[in-house]
Design a protein around this motif. Structure first.
Motif, PDB file in Angstrom:
ATOM      1  N   THR A  66       6.636  -2.297  -2.394  1.00 14.54           N
ATOM      2  CA  THR A  66       7.392  -3.034  -3.410  1.00 14.54           C
ATOM      3  C   THR A  66       6.973  -4.502  -3.461  1.00 14.54           C
ATOM      4  O   THR A  66       7.812  -5.393  -3.413  1.00 14.54           O
ATOM      5  CB  THR A  66       8.904  -2.981  -3.118  1.00 14.54           C
ATOM      6  N   ALA A  67       5.669  -4.738  -3.571  1.00 13.62           N
ATOM      7  CA  ALA A  67       5.192  -6.128  -3.599  1.00 13.62           C
ATOM      8  C   ALA A  67       5.839  -6.921  -4.727  1.00 13.62           C
ATOM      9  O   ALA A  67       6.237  -8.065  -4.533  1.00 13.62           O
ATOM     10  CB  ALA A  67       3.670  -6.156  -3.721  1.00 13.62           C
ATOM     11  N   TRP A  86       0.862  -1.191   0.000  1.00 12.29           N
ATOM     12  CA  TRP A  86       0.000   0.000   0.000  1.00 12.29           C
ATOM     13  C   TRP A  86       0.894   1.234   0.000  1.00 12.29           C
ATOM     14  O   TRP A  86       1.931   1.248   0.671  1.00 12.29           O
ATOM     15  CB  TRP A  86      -0.886  -0.020   1.247  1.00 12.29           C
ATOM     16  N   GLU A  87       0.517   2.258  -0.788  1.00 10.99           N
ATOM     17  CA  GLU A  87       1.260   3.520  -0.731  1.00 10.99           C
ATOM     18  C   GLU A  87       0.300   4.662  -0.452  1.00 10.99           C
ATOM     19  O   GLU A  87      -0.755   4.790  -1.076  1.00 10.99           O
ATOM     20  CB  GLU A  87       2.088   3.770  -1.999  1.00 10.99           C
ATOM     21  N   SER A  88       0.705   5.511   0.491  1.00  9.17           N
ATOM     22  CA  SER A  88      -0.148   6.608   0.944  1.00  9.17           C
ATOM     23  C   SER A  88      -0.411   7.630  -0.156  1.00  9.17           C
ATOM     24  O   SER A  88      -1.537   8.123  -0.304  1.00  9.17           O
ATOM     25  CB  SER A  88       0.519   7.282   2.146  1.00  9.17           C
ATOM     26  N   ALA A  89       0.608   7.925  -0.966  1.00 11.73           N
ATOM     27  CA  ALA A  89       0.500   9.013  -1.950  1.00 11.73           C
ATOM     28  C   ALA A  89      -0.681   8.815  -2.901  1.00 11.73           C
ATOM     29  O   ALA A  89      -1.337   9.777  -3.300  1.00 11.73           O
ATOM     30  CB  ALA A  89       1.805   9.140  -2.732  1.00 11.73           C
ATOM     31  N   THR A  90      -0.954   7.558  -3.279  1.00 13.52           N
ATOM     32  CA  THR A  90      -2.052   7.276  -4.207  1.00 13.52           C
ATOM     33  C   THR A  90      -3.156   6.445  -3.550  1.00 13.52           C
ATOM     34  O   THR A  90      -4.243   6.309  -4.115  1.00 13.52           O
ATOM     35  CB  THR A  90      -1.540   6.469  -5.411  1.00 13.52           C
ATOM     36  N   GLY A  91      -2.870   5.847  -2.411  1.00 12.74           N
ATOM     37  CA  GLY A  91      -3.815   4.925  -1.781  1.00 12.74           C
ATOM     38  C   GLY A  91      -3.863   3.562  -2.453  1.00 12.74           C
ATOM     39  O   GLY A  91      -4.630   2.678  -2.047  1.00 12.74           O
ATOM     40  N   ILE A  92      -3.055   3.373  -3.498  1.00 13.50           N
ATOM     41  CA  ILE A  92      -3.126   2.123  -4.270  1.00 13.50           C
ATOM     42  C   ILE A  92      -2.623   0.940  -3.440  1.00 13.50           C
ATOM     43  O   ILE A  92      -1.565   0.997  -2.826  1.00 13.50           O
ATOM     44  CB  ILE A  92      -2.316   2.235  -5.576  1.00 13.50           C
ATOM     45  N   ALA A  93      -3.448  -0.112  -3.416  1.00 13.24           N
ATOM     46  CA  ALA A  93      -3.104  -1.360  -2.733  1.00 13.24           C
ATOM     47  C   ALA A  93      -2.914  -2.443  -3.786  1.00 13.24           C
ATOM     48  O   ALA A  93      -3.684  -2.532  -4.745  1.00 13.24           O
ATOM     49  CB  ALA A  93      -4.207  -1.757  -1.764  1.00 13.24           C
ATOM     50  N   GLU A  94      -1.864  -3.221  -3.595  1.00 12.44           N
ATOM     51  CA  GLU A  94      -1.530  -4.304  -4.521  1.00 12.44           C
ATOM     52  C   GLU A  94      -1.508  -5.599  -3.738  1.00 12.44           C
ATOM     53  O   GLU A  94      -0.884  -5.652  -2.679  1.00 12.44           O
ATOM     54  CB  GLU A  94      -0.100  -4.075  -5.015  1.00 12.44           C
ATOM     55  N   VAL A  95      -2.158  -6.615  -4.255  1.00 14.00           N
ATOM     56  CA  VAL A  95      -2.056  -7.932  -3.623  1.00 14.00           C
ATOM     57  C   VAL A  95      -1.640  -8.952  -4.677  1.00 14.00           C
ATOM     58  O   VAL A  95      -2.184  -8.965  -5.779  1.00 14.00           O
ATOM     59  CB  VAL A  95      -3.386  -8.359  -2.948  1.00 14.00           C
ATOM     60  N   TRP A  96      -0.645  -9.733  -4.338  1.00 16.20           N
ATOM     61  CA  TRP A  96      -0.166 -10.812  -5.208  1.00 16.20           C
ATOM     62  C   TRP A  96      -0.416 -12.132  -4.485  1.00 16.20           C
ATOM     63  O   TRP A  96      -0.119 -12.256  -3.293  1.00 16.20           O
ATOM     64  CB  TRP A  96       1.340 -10.685  -5.468  1.00 16.20           C
ATOM     65  N   VAL A  97      -0.972 -13.116  -5.213  1.00 17.39           N
ATOM     66  CA  VAL A  97      -1.170 -14.443  -4.630  1.00 17.39           C
ATOM     67  C   VAL A  97      -0.435 -15.459  -5.506  1.00 17.39           C
ATOM     68  O   VAL A  97      -0.660 -15.501  -6.720  1.00 17.39           O
ATOM     69  CB  VAL A  97      -2.669 -14.801  -4.529  1.00 17.39           C
ATOM     70  N   ASN A  98       0.428 -16.221  -4.885  1.00 16.79           N
ATOM     71  CA  ASN A  98       1.232 -17.231  -5.589  1.00 16.79           C
ATOM     72  C   ASN A  98       1.878 -16.668  -6.856  1.00 16.79           C
ATOM     73  O   ASN A  98       1.837 -17.278  -7.924  1.00 16.79           O
ATOM     74  CB  ASN A  98       0.374 -18.460  -5.925  1.00 16.79           C
ATOM     75  N   GLY A  99       2.461 -15.480  -6.718  1.00 16.21           N
ATOM     76  CA  GLY A  99       3.238 -14.892  -7.799  1.00 16.21           C
ATOM     77  C   GLY A  99       2.421 -14.139  -8.839  1.00 16.21           C
ATOM     78  O   GLY A  99       2.988 -13.628  -9.803  1.00 16.21           O
ATOM     79  N   ASN A 100       1.103 -14.060  -8.663  1.00 12.53           N
ATOM     80  CA  ASN A 100       0.260 -13.362  -9.636  1.00 12.53           C
ATOM     81  C   ASN A 100      -0.380 -12.132  -9.008  1.00 12.53           C
ATOM     82  O   ASN A 100      -0.987 -12.224  -7.939  1.00 12.53           O
ATOM     83  CB  ASN A 100      -0.853 -14.286 -10.144  1.00 12.53           C
ATOM     84  N   PRO A 101      -0.313 -10.976  -9.725  1.00 10.44           N
ATOM     85  CA  PRO A 101      -0.975  -9.781  -9.204  1.00 10.44           C
ATOM     86  C   PRO A 101      -2.481  -9.874  -9.405  1.00 10.44           C
ATOM     87  O   PRO A 101      -2.944 -10.445 -10.389  1.00 10.44           O
ATOM     88  CB  PRO A 101      -0.381  -8.657 -10.062  1.00 10.44           C
ATOM     89  N   LEU A 102      -3.231  -9.326  -8.464  1.00  9.90           N
ATOM     90  CA  LEU A 102      -4.685  -9.197  -8.608  1.00  9.90           C
ATOM     91  C   LEU A 102      -4.975  -7.752  -8.995  1.00  9.90           C
ATOM     92  O   LEU A 102      -4.130  -6.874  -8.807  1.00  9.90           O
ATOM     93  CB  LEU A 102      -5.351  -9.564  -7.282  1.00  9.90           C
ATOM     94  N   PRO A 103      -6.161  -7.486  -9.559  1.00 10.97           N
ATOM     95  CA  PRO A 103      -6.464  -6.098  -9.949  1.00 10.97           C
ATOM     96  C   PRO A 103      -6.284  -5.157  -8.755  1.00 10.97           C
ATOM     97  O   PRO A 103      -6.795  -5.435  -7.669  1.00 10.97           O
ATOM     98  CB  PRO A 103      -7.940  -6.177 -10.373  1.00 10.97           C
ATOM     99  N   ARG A 104      -5.562  -4.054  -9.005  1.00 11.47           N
ATOM    100  CA  ARG A 104      -5.264  -3.127  -7.908  1.00 11.47           C
ATOM    101  C   ARG A 104      -6.505  -2.354  -7.478  1.00 11.47           C
ATOM    102  O   ARG A 104      -7.383  -2.086  -8.290  1.00 11.47           O
ATOM    103  CB  ARG A 104      -4.169  -2.145  -8.337  1.00 11.47           C
TER     104      ARG A 104
END
Ligand SMILES: *[C@@H]1O[C@H](CO)[C@@H](O)[C@H](O)[C@H]1NC(C)=O
Length: 228
Positions: A186-187, A120-138
């Motif tokens: 840095t996910a 998660w980054e404060s500047a944009t609020g964007i959250a990133e989640v990766w499961v088993n090496g794959n990114p999910l829609p942010r």
């Protein structure tokens, strides 16, 4: 063979001794459902966090909701929370607000260890989640928020108050390992490092130099594998 190294002993009054230990190749086993078994981790950071990444691996056959990573402050019981809400749905909570991430849950023989990184980054609020090496829609939440460093990290239970308020029906039963946290969003780098079996430089929380306290029925064991 992994040799555990005791680097440092810190005495913290009533809570006893906290060792800083390299837990590579080790897992925390949470052998049965309870409202008290948990592990307290020490976070090493000065000042509030504008960015963070949390990674861990878990192995469970639970289908009910359970907590994976609970970080509470005295002001907010869900300052950061990674919560498995139902099969295929992971919630990321920052400062009491949440977003959900959906992913196809493996079934049958491919059900096994899951590697999760959330950033998660404060500047944009964007959250990133990766499961088993794959990114999910942010997704985004809490733009402009700062995460307090005055909190307590708990594995195995969901804190509904600072260091407590546990509920057996949200406890984790299974195995947890490779829990790390950085003060950077840095996910992707963390996922890359994990897939190459290497580590990013230690930061807020490092599995290779972990300060932890086991409370209740939690057992530290070598990773169960036919080949290691
Ligand atoms: C947080 O991350 C952003 C970019 O992702 C960076 O510009 C900023 O300097 C970072 N803040 C801190 C305090 O590290």
């Amino acid at each position: 063979m992994v040799k555990l190294q005791l680097w440092l002993l810190v005495f913290t009054g009533l809570s006893g001794a906290i060792a800083q230990t390299d837990l590579k190749g080790q897992v925390f086993v949470f052998p049965k459902e309870s409202a008290d078994a948990h592990v307290i981790l020490n976070m090493n950071h000065h000042g509030p966090l504008q960015n963070f990444t949390v990674c861990l691996r878990y192995f469970t056959d639970l289908t009910r909701p359970y907590s994976l990573f609970s970080y509470a402050t005295k002001a907010k019981d869900n300052e950061i929370h990674l919560f498995k809400d139902e099969p295929g749905v992971l919630l990321l909570v920052v400062g009491g607000k949440w977003v959900d991430f959906k992913f196809p849950e493996n079934t049958g023989t491919s059900r096994g260890w899951k590697h999760v990184c959330a950033s998660w980054e404060s500047a944009t609020g964007i959250a990133e989640v990766w499961v088993n090496g794959n990114p999910l829609p942010r997704k985004g939440l809490q733009k402009g928020y700062s995460v307090s460093n005055q909190g307590m990290i708990v594995l195995g239970q969901d804190q509904d108050s600072f260091g407590g308020g546990f509920d057996a029906s949200q406890s984790f039963v299974g195995e947890l390992t490779d829990v790390c946290m950085w003060d950077l969003a840095t996910a992707r780098d963390a996922v890359r490092a994990a897939s190459a079996d290497s580590q990013l430089p230690p930061s807020v929380l490092s599995w290779g130099a972990l300060q932890y306290q086991i409370k209740g029925y939690v057992v530290l064991k070598p990773l169960l594998s036919l080949w290691h």
